[in-house]
Design a protein around this motif. Structure first.
Motif, short mmCIF file in Angstrom:
data_model
loop_
_atom_site.label_atom_id
_atom_site.label_comp_id
_atom_site.label_asym_id
_atom_site.label_seq_id
_atom_site.Cartn_x
_atom_site.Cartn_y
_atom_site.Cartn_z
N LYS A 9 0.85 -1.19 0.00
CA LYS A 9 0.00 0.00 0.00
C LYS A 9 0.88 1.24 0.00
N VAL A 10 0.73 2.05 -1.04
CA VAL A 10 1.56 3.24 -1.21
C VAL A 10 0.70 4.50 -1.17
N ALA A 11 1.04 5.42 -0.29
CA ALA A 11 0.40 6.73 -0.23
C ALA A 11 1.14 7.66 -1.19
N ILE A 12 0.39 8.38 -2.00
CA ILE A 12 0.95 9.42 -2.87
C ILE A 12 0.43 10.74 -2.33
N LEU A 13 1.30 11.48 -1.66
CA LEU A 13 0.89 12.71 -0.98
C LEU A 13 1.08 13.90 -1.91
N VAL A 14 -0.03 14.57 -2.27
CA VAL A 14 0.04 15.72 -3.16
C VAL A 14 -1.01 16.76 -2.79
N ALA A 15 -0.69 18.01 -3.10
CA ALA A 15 -1.64 19.12 -3.06
C ALA A 15 -1.75 19.63 -4.49
N ASP A 16 -2.64 20.58 -4.74
CA ASP A 16 -2.73 21.18 -6.07
C ASP A 16 -1.35 21.69 -6.48
N GLY A 17 -1.03 21.53 -7.77
CA GLY A 17 0.22 22.06 -8.29
C GLY A 17 1.34 21.06 -8.37
N PHE A 18 1.05 19.76 -8.24
CA PHE A 18 2.11 18.76 -8.39
C PHE A 18 2.44 18.62 -9.87
N GLU A 19 3.68 18.28 -10.18
CA GLU A 19 4.09 18.02 -11.56
C GLU A 19 3.48 16.67 -11.96
N PRO A 42 -4.70 17.16 1.07
CA PRO A 42 -5.51 18.08 1.86
C PRO A 42 -6.66 18.66 1.01
N MET A 43 -6.61 18.46 -0.31
CA MET A 43 -7.64 18.97 -1.20
C MET A 43 -8.88 18.09 -1.07
N LYS A 44 -10.03 18.68 -1.27
CA LYS A 44 -11.29 17.96 -1.16
C LYS A 44 -11.74 17.47 -2.54
N GLY A 45 -12.01 16.19 -2.69
CA GLY A 45 -12.56 15.63 -3.92
C GLY A 45 -11.56 15.36 -5.01
N VAL A 83 4.71 24.28 -6.60
CA VAL A 83 3.55 24.69 -5.80
C VAL A 83 3.16 23.61 -4.80
N ASN A 84 3.16 22.35 -5.24
CA ASN A 84 2.73 21.23 -4.41
C ASN A 84 3.49 21.11 -3.09
N PRO A 85 4.81 20.93 -3.10
CA PRO A 85 5.50 20.78 -1.81
C PRO A 85 5.48 22.07 -0.98
N ASP A 86 5.44 23.22 -1.66
CA ASP A 86 5.36 24.47 -0.91
C ASP A 86 4.05 24.52 -0.13
N ALA A 87 2.96 24.09 -0.75
CA ALA A 87 1.67 24.05 -0.05
C ALA A 87 1.68 23.00 1.06
N LEU A 88 2.24 21.83 0.80
CA LEU A 88 2.27 20.76 1.81
C LEU A 88 3.10 21.16 3.03
N ARG A 89 4.13 21.96 2.83
CA ARG A 89 4.97 22.40 3.95
C ARG A 89 4.19 23.25 4.94
N LEU A 90 3.09 23.85 4.49
CA LEU A 90 2.26 24.68 5.36
C LEU A 90 1.14 23.89 6.02
#
Length: 184
Positions: A9-19, A42-45, A83-90
């Protein structure tokens, strides 16, 4: 390689703006090896991918970040994009999730700007790593030994620089994640 990651089982952690290609191509390699991948966000849907500076496709979120636990997964994939990791860092819950994977010794694969989040999770000190070149000083200042190579494996961590490195990244990620299957 088929089924070498059966039931992992692998989690792929992303927010908007991932490559996008840094998520889709590694995910395809994991799925082809038998892993069960899930997008955690953290994004919905849905979560928005990018192709460099342009919006690309949207992908369904499988697991809300609020409900994600490292105990529910065997490995973690951290795609890049600025954008993605910058958002995740917050996102304290994102950093706590990454830290839980690192503290448990579970394998983590991070490409391009993805390693940025590992700094906040306290998971880079003493590690040899690579990334997109603009992260060199950030990673070095956090105690990592940064090198300019297409892929670097150090313990439970595999890192790569950019989309051109995806074939090498995928190969080493699958190899590293096979170790998690052996321990399961």
């Amino acid at each position: 390689m088929a089924d070498s990651l059966k039931d992992l089982k692998v989690a792929i952690l992303v927010a908007d703006g991932f490559e996008q290609v840094e998520m889709t191509e590694p995910r395809k390699a994991l799925d082809q090896a038998g892993a069960k991948t899930q997008i955690v966000s953290p994004m919905k849907g849905q979560v928005q991918g990018w192709n460099h500076h342009d919006k690309a496709d949207k992908f369904p979120v499988d697991v809300a970040l609020d409900g994600a636990k490292a105990d529910d997964f065997d490995a973690l994939l951290l795609p890049g994009g600025v954008v993605n990791p910058d958002a995740l860092r917050l996102e304290p819950k994102a950093i706590a999730l990454i830290k839980a994977f690192a503290d448990a010794g579970k394998p983590i694969a991070a490409i391009c700007h993805g390693p940025w989040t590992l700094i906040d999770a306290g998971a880079v000190k003493g590690k040899q790593m690579t990334s997109w070149p603009s992260l060199k000083n950030d990673l070095s200042n956090a105690g990592a030994r940064w090198v300019d190579q297409e892929v670097v494996v150090d313990g439970q961590l595999v890192t790569s620089r950019k989309p051109d490195d995806i074939p090498a990244f995928n190969r080493e990620m699958v190899k590293l994640f096979e170790g998690a299957v052996a321990h399961a």
